[in-house]
Write a protein that holds these residues in place. Structure first.
Motif, PDB file in Angstrom:
ATOM      1  N   UNK A  87      -8.750   8.015   9.760  1.00 49.99           N
ATOM      2  CA  UNK A  87      -9.475   8.100  11.078  1.00 49.99           C
ATOM      3  C   UNK A  87      -9.090   6.929  11.927  1.00 49.99           C
ATOM      4  N   UNK A  88      -8.268   5.782  11.272  1.00 52.33           N
ATOM      5  CA  UNK A  88      -7.842   4.673  12.257  1.00 52.33           C
ATOM      6  C   UNK A  88      -6.485   5.060  12.695  1.00 52.33           C
ATOM      7  N   UNK A  89      -5.697   6.114  12.242  1.00 52.97           N
ATOM      8  CA  UNK A  89      -4.498   6.438  12.542  1.00 52.97           C
ATOM      9  C   UNK A  89      -3.456   5.779  11.891  1.00 52.97           C
ATOM     10  N   UNK A  90      -3.754   4.771  11.001  1.00 53.79           N
ATOM     11  CA  UNK A  90      -2.637   3.972  10.411  1.00 53.79           C
ATOM     12  C   UNK A  90      -2.041   4.673   9.132  1.00 53.79           C
ATOM     13  N   UNK A  91      -2.652   5.316   8.385  1.00 51.52           N
ATOM     14  CA  UNK A  91      -2.087   6.117   7.087  1.00 51.52           C
ATOM     15  C   UNK A  91      -2.015   7.430   7.520  1.00 51.52           C
ATOM     16  N   UNK A  92      -0.767   7.934   7.356  1.00 52.31           N
ATOM     17  CA  UNK A  92      -0.567   9.503   7.534  1.00 52.31           C
ATOM     18  C   UNK A  92      -0.015  10.077   6.447  1.00 52.31           C
ATOM     19  N   UNK A  93      -0.367  11.217   6.391  1.00 51.50           N
ATOM     20  CA  UNK A  93       0.396  12.069   5.099  1.00 51.50           C
ATOM     21  C   UNK A  93       0.598  13.731   5.485  1.00 51.50           C
ATOM     22  N   UNK A  94       1.922  13.789   5.232  1.00 49.06           N
ATOM     23  CA  UNK A  94       2.219  15.164   5.405  1.00 49.06           C
ATOM     24  C   UNK A  94       2.948  15.897   4.260  1.00 49.06           C
ATOM     25  N   UNK A 134       7.787  15.414   1.720  1.00 43.30           N
ATOM     26  CA  UNK A 134       6.628  15.015   2.160  1.00 43.30           C
ATOM     27  C   UNK A 134       7.103  13.770   3.211  1.00 43.30           C
ATOM     28  N   UNK A 135       6.169  13.166   4.031  1.00 42.14           N
ATOM     29  CA  UNK A 135       6.292  12.135   4.729  1.00 42.14           C
ATOM     30  C   UNK A 135       5.012  11.305   4.815  1.00 42.14           C
ATOM     31  N   UNK A 136       5.019  10.023   4.152  1.00 35.29           N
ATOM     32  CA  UNK A 136       3.689   9.373   4.390  1.00 35.29           C
ATOM     33  C   UNK A 136       4.262   7.964   5.236  1.00 35.29           C
ATOM     34  N   UNK A 137       3.362   7.507   5.868  1.00 39.79           N
ATOM     35  CA  UNK A 137       3.358   6.450   6.857  1.00 39.79           C
ATOM     36  C   UNK A 137       2.083   5.549   6.515  1.00 39.79           C
ATOM     37  N   UNK A 138       2.355   4.280   6.904  1.00 40.59           N
ATOM     38  CA  UNK A 138       1.471   3.276   6.755  1.00 40.59           C
ATOM     39  C   UNK A 138       1.796   2.121   7.720  1.00 40.59           C
ATOM     40  N   UNK A 139       1.146   2.033   8.882  1.00 40.02           N
ATOM     41  CA  UNK A 139       1.742   1.395   9.604  1.00 40.02           C
ATOM     42  C   UNK A 139       3.095   1.532  10.090  1.00 40.02           C
ATOM     43  N   UNK A 140       3.777   0.574  10.206  1.00 35.72           N
ATOM     44  CA  UNK A 140       5.361   0.612  10.279  1.00 35.72           C
ATOM     45  C   UNK A 140       6.143   1.097   9.457  1.00 35.72           C
ATOM     46  N   UNK A 198       1.034  -1.276  -0.012  1.00 30.66           N
ATOM     47  CA  UNK A 198       0.109   0.140   0.028  1.00 30.66           C
ATOM     48  C   UNK A 198       0.780   1.248  -0.204  1.00 30.66           C
ATOM     49  N   UNK A 199       2.213   1.207   0.451  1.00 31.84           N
ATOM     50  CA  UNK A 199       3.114   2.408   0.322  1.00 31.84           C
ATOM     51  C   UNK A 199       4.070   1.913  -0.742  1.00 31.84           C
ATOM     52  N   UNK A 200       3.885   2.516  -1.808  1.00 30.22           N
ATOM     53  CA  UNK A 200       4.720   2.369  -3.021  1.00 30.22           C
ATOM     54  C   UNK A 200       5.797   3.486  -3.404  1.00 30.22           C
ATOM     55  N   UNK A 201       7.067   3.360  -2.885  1.00 25.87           N
ATOM     56  CA  UNK A 201       7.944   4.429  -2.825  1.00 25.87           C
ATOM     57  C   UNK A 201       8.262   5.037  -4.180  1.00 25.87           C
ATOM     58  N   UNK A 202       8.263   4.230  -5.425  1.00 28.91           N
ATOM     59  CA  UNK A 202       8.194   4.599  -6.588  1.00 28.91           C
ATOM     60  C   UNK A 202       7.220   5.532  -7.089  1.00 28.91           C
ATOM     61  N   UNK A 203       5.877   5.004  -6.949  1.00 24.31           N
ATOM     62  CA  UNK A 203       4.824   5.929  -6.923  1.00 24.31           C
ATOM     63  C   UNK A 203       4.809   7.179  -6.448  1.00 24.31           C
TER      64      UNK A 203
END
Length: 379
Positions: A329-336, A27-33, A4-9
């Motif tokens: 809303x579940x806190x797992x995916x984050x985008x800044x 930017x920083x994107x987080x998905x779980x760990x 779900x977190x594709x660095x190339x994309x």
């Protein structure tokens, strides 16, 4: 199963915003760990110095979430009543019938009816948001001007009301959040920026976030470029600018990593209680400064693509800098995401901003960052 977190994309989407005309962004994107950080473009158009993902940045109205959280802490402590009239706390700033009618909640969710002070503080923006009749001259004139919150609040309170207290849609106004800063100082006996630092920024464990109203950004940072709808050409650097003009409504400096940490902790109930968080997520329609109607809660607003999960957070702009921070809303995916150019759209003959390639590229980046892959952009 597709990661779900594709660095190339993500790298491609970031680079596309730069190619569309953004000098630099990160930017920083987080998905779980999983954590991805990326940067594209330059921090200084004169020298070619590159942007990096750890840069400190002016994040504008994301400040409002920090201020709202601080007020809700005082609500939890019984020092502030959400539905208490502001006139009981600050009768000199909001006197008379309006002080009796406007509640603390109405300030936080922009349904107070109080006007924006900005056009009165910046004479050449007098027609704002009638943009075709504005000019950037007072942006330069006020670079090092020191405003006191009370004088800005007075401008907003004295201006014609933009709605009845509690009426919807509300109208987004920085006047509301300067009043909340004065309210914090009144009930805590501590300057608002100091209270927010000790009870929100430090509680969240943020290492690179501060609320200074001064003109400088300490540490590694980008120059920030204001185009003012093509009236400043080439765009001018406003990285040195006294931020007392926006204070507890927009003076925060942070990093994309700190923003994700903050919103993660906020949505986990670690900054305010779960019941306060529920209040923050109770929305009303509000007309944004861009003239769009958005759903707005108490210092938070939702974003979602059709049929997809909802994210909560805030965006912000100041002269030259912009940022967006959203957490699912579940806190797992984050985008800044942080950008170093503002108001890149030109205006048509009636003063309406025209589409620009940056708009579509940013929408695509938001889509990839929040949901991965192609699809409808969040709104």
């Amino acid at each position: 199963m597709k990661n779900p977190l594709d660095p190339a994309e993500l790298n491609t989407a970031l680079e596309n915003v730069h190619r569309a005309g953004m000098p630099g962004l990160f930017a920083e994107v987080r998905d779980g760990d999983q954590v991805w950080r990326g940067a594209a473009g330059v921090a200084d158009v004169a020298t070619g110095r590159p942007v990096t993902a750890d840069m400190r940045h002016r994040v504008g109205s994301i400040t409002k979430t920090f201020t709202a959280a601080a007020v809700l802490q005082q609500v939890e402590d019984g020092q502030i009543g959400l539905d208490t009239p502001i006139g009981r706390y600050l009768p000199r700033l909001v006197p008379g019938e309006r002080g009796d009618a406007i509640t603390v909640r109405m300030l936080i969710d922009h349904t107070s009816g109080l006007a924006e002070y900005l056009p009165y503080a910046y004479p050449s923006l007098k027609a704002f948001p009638a943009l075709a009749d504005t000019g950037p001259q007072s942006l330069d004139d006020s670079r090092l001007t020191r405003f006191h919150p009370a004088e800005l609040i007075e401008m907003g309170v004295a201006a014609p009301a933009v709605g009845a207290p509690g009426g919807t849609p509300g109208v987004y106004s920085n006047t509301n959040y300067l009043l909340l800063g004065e309210l914090l100082e009144k009930v805590t006996g501590t300057a608002a920026d100091k209270y927010i630092t000790q009870n929100v920024i430090e509680r969240a464990g943020l290492q690179d976030t501060e609320l200074p109203a001064g003109p400088y950004v300490d540490g590694p940072h980008s120059q920030i470029y204001e185009a003012w709808f093509g009236m400043i050409d080439p765009p001018r650097d406003y990285s040195v600018y006294d931020m007392s003009w926006v204070g507890t409504a927009g003076a925060l400096i942070s990093t994309v990593t700190d923003l994700n940490r903050f919103f993660g902790k906020l949505l986990a109930g670690e900054i305010v209680s779960r019941s306060s968080l529920e209040q923050m997520q109770r929305t009303v329609p509000v007309i944004s400064q861009e003239g769009k109607t958005i759903d707005y809660g108490l210092g938070l607003h939702p974003m979602a693509a059709p049929g997809r999960e909802t994210f909560w957070g805030h965006g912000g702009t100041v002269w030259g800098a912009g940022a967006l921070a959203m957490t699912r809303a579940d806190g797992e995916r984050q985008v800044s995401i942080a950008v170093n150019l503002q108001r890149w759209n030109s205006l048509d003959s009636s003063g309406r901003p025209q589409p620009h390639p940056i708009d579509g590229a940013l929408a695509a980046l938001y889509q990839v960052a929040m949901y991965g892959g192609a699809g409808d952009a969040p709104r």
